[in-house]
Motif scaffolding. Sequence first.
Motif, mmCIF file in Angstrom:
data_model
loop_
_atom_site.group_PDB
_atom_site.id
_atom_site.type_symbol
_atom_site.label_atom_id
_atom_site.label_comp_id
_atom_site.label_asym_id
_atom_site.label_seq_id
_atom_site.Cartn_x
_atom_site.Cartn_y
_atom_site.Cartn_z
ATOM 1 N N ILE A 122 -19.806 6.081 -9.660
ATOM 2 C CA ILE A 122 -18.496 6.694 -9.422
ATOM 3 C C ILE A 122 -18.190 6.850 -7.935
ATOM 4 C CG2 ILE A 122 -17.176 8.826 -9.741
ATOM 5 C CD1 ILE A 122 -18.631 9.123 -12.430
ATOM 6 N N ARG A 123 -19.173 7.247 -7.134
ATOM 7 C CA ARG A 123 -18.891 7.612 -5.753
ATOM 8 C C ARG A 123 -19.346 6.572 -4.742
ATOM 9 N NH1 ARG A 123 -21.385 10.586 -1.671
ATOM 10 N NH2 ARG A 123 -23.265 10.726 -2.896
ATOM 11 N N LEU A 153 -29.663 10.663 -15.062
ATOM 12 C CA LEU A 153 -28.309 10.300 -15.476
ATOM 13 C C LEU A 153 -27.274 10.676 -14.417
ATOM 14 C CD1 LEU A 153 -28.383 11.204 -19.270
ATOM 15 C CD2 LEU A 153 -28.448 8.940 -18.218
ATOM 16 N N PHE A 154 -27.459 11.818 -13.761
ATOM 17 C CA PHE A 154 -26.547 12.221 -12.689
ATOM 18 C C PHE A 154 -26.649 11.275 -11.488
ATOM 19 C CE2 PHE A 154 -26.459 16.709 -14.452
ATOM 20 C CZ PHE A 154 -25.185 16.554 -14.979
ATOM 21 N N SER A 179 -15.347 -1.221 -0.736
ATOM 22 C CA SER A 179 -14.190 -1.159 0.159
ATOM 23 C C SER A 179 -14.556 -1.544 1.584
ATOM 24 C CB SER A 179 -13.572 0.243 0.141
ATOM 25 O OG SER A 179 -14.434 1.179 0.762
ATOM 26 N N GLU A 180 -15.818 -1.458 1.963
ATOM 27 C CA GLU A 180 -16.237 -1.824 3.309
ATOM 28 C C GLU A 180 -16.791 -3.240 3.386
ATOM 29 O OE1 GLU A 180 -18.777 1.148 4.956
ATOM 30 O OE2 GLU A 180 -17.158 2.596 5.094
ATOM 31 N N GLY A 181 -16.700 -4.012 2.291
ATOM 32 C CA GLY A 181 -17.056 -5.420 2.344
ATOM 33 C C GLY A 181 -18.461 -5.764 1.930
ATOM 34 N N PHE A 182 -19.231 -4.833 1.402
ATOM 35 C CA PHE A 182 -20.584 -5.143 0.962
ATOM 36 C C PHE A 182 -20.554 -5.756 -0.433
ATOM 37 C CE2 PHE A 182 -21.270 -1.790 4.060
ATOM 38 C CZ PHE A 182 -22.276 -2.346 4.827
#
Length: 81
Positions: free
Chosen positions: A25-26, A17-18, A33-36
Amino acid sequence: MNIDLYSISLIALFAFLFLIADRLIRINPILASEGFQVYGQPQRCGTDLAPCPFPKKCMNGFCYTTNEPQLYDRNPLPVLP
Protein backbone atom coordinates in the motif's frame (compact mmCIF):
# COMPACT_ATOMS: atom_id res chain seq x y z
CA MET A 1 2.04 -23.13 27.88
CA ASN A 2 -0.14 -23.94 24.88
CA ILE A 3 -1.94 -20.58 25.11
CA ASP A 4 1.39 -18.70 25.28
CA LEU A 5 2.65 -20.39 22.11
CA TYR A 6 -0.67 -19.69 20.38
CA SER A 7 -0.54 -16.00 21.39
CA ILE A 8 3.03 -15.53 20.23
CA SER A 9 2.37 -17.20 16.87
CA LEU A 10 -0.79 -15.10 16.37
CA ILE A 11 1.10 -11.87 17.08
CA ALA A 12 3.89 -12.92 14.71
CA LEU A 13 1.35 -13.70 11.99
CA PHE A 14 -0.32 -10.29 12.36
CA ALA A 15 3.06 -8.52 12.31
CA PHE A 16 4.01 -10.33 9.09
CA LEU A 17 0.67 -9.48 7.46
CA PHE A 18 1.06 -5.81 8.44
CA LEU A 19 4.55 -5.74 6.87
CA ILE A 20 3.20 -7.14 3.60
CA ALA A 21 0.29 -4.68 3.59
CA ASP A 22 2.66 -1.77 4.27
CA ARG A 23 4.86 -2.80 1.35
CA LEU A 24 1.93 -3.11 -1.05
CA ILE A 25 0.00 0.00 0.00
CA ARG A 26 2.66 2.54 0.97
CA ILE A 27 6.13 1.63 -0.32
CA ASN A 28 5.53 0.19 -3.82
CA PRO A 29 3.63 3.25 -5.16
CA ILE A 30 6.48 5.54 -4.01
CA LEU A 31 9.09 3.35 -5.70
CA ALA A 32 7.06 3.15 -8.92
CA SER A 33 6.53 6.93 -9.01
CA GLU A 34 10.30 7.53 -8.78
CA GLY A 35 11.12 5.20 -11.68
CA PHE A 36 12.23 2.02 -9.93
CA GLN A 37 11.28 -1.41 -11.29
CA VAL A 38 8.66 -2.69 -8.83
CA TYR A 39 6.77 -5.51 -10.54
CA GLY A 40 8.20 -8.10 -12.90
CA GLN A 41 11.63 -8.33 -14.41
CA PRO A 42 13.10 -6.00 -17.07
CA GLN A 43 13.86 -7.47 -20.48
CA ARG A 44 17.32 -9.02 -20.84
CA CYS A 45 19.57 -7.94 -23.71
CA GLY A 46 23.09 -8.55 -24.92
CA THR A 47 25.16 -9.94 -27.77
CA ASP A 48 23.40 -13.31 -27.81
CA LEU A 49 19.90 -12.02 -26.86
CA ALA A 50 17.21 -10.04 -28.64
CA PRO A 51 17.76 -6.27 -29.01
CA CYS A 52 15.81 -3.76 -26.93
CA PRO A 53 12.66 -2.02 -28.22
CA PHE A 54 13.16 1.49 -29.69
CA PRO A 55 12.98 3.95 -26.76
CA LYS A 56 15.08 1.70 -24.51
CA LYS A 57 18.78 0.86 -24.63
CA CYS A 58 20.83 -2.04 -23.33
CA MET A 59 22.53 -1.15 -20.05
CA ASN A 60 24.35 -3.80 -17.99
CA GLY A 61 22.45 -6.61 -19.69
CA PHE A 62 18.94 -5.15 -19.21
CA CYS A 63 16.74 -2.88 -21.34
CA TYR A 64 16.27 0.49 -19.64
CA THR A 65 15.13 3.91 -20.73
CA THR A 66 17.78 6.61 -20.91
CA ASN A 67 15.48 9.30 -19.49
CA GLU A 68 16.32 10.24 -15.94
CA PRO A 69 13.48 9.57 -13.48
CA GLN A 70 11.76 12.60 -11.97
CA LEU A 71 12.40 12.64 -8.23
CA TYR A 72 9.76 14.26 -6.07
CA ASP A 73 10.60 16.36 -3.03
CA ARG A 74 8.30 14.89 -0.38
CA ASN A 75 9.78 16.76 2.55
CA PRO A 76 11.38 20.02 1.44
CA LEU A 77 13.76 21.62 3.87
CA PRO A 78 14.46 25.33 3.67
CA VAL A 79 17.90 26.18 2.35
CA LEU A 80 19.34 29.32 3.92
CA PRO A 81 22.46 31.18 2.69
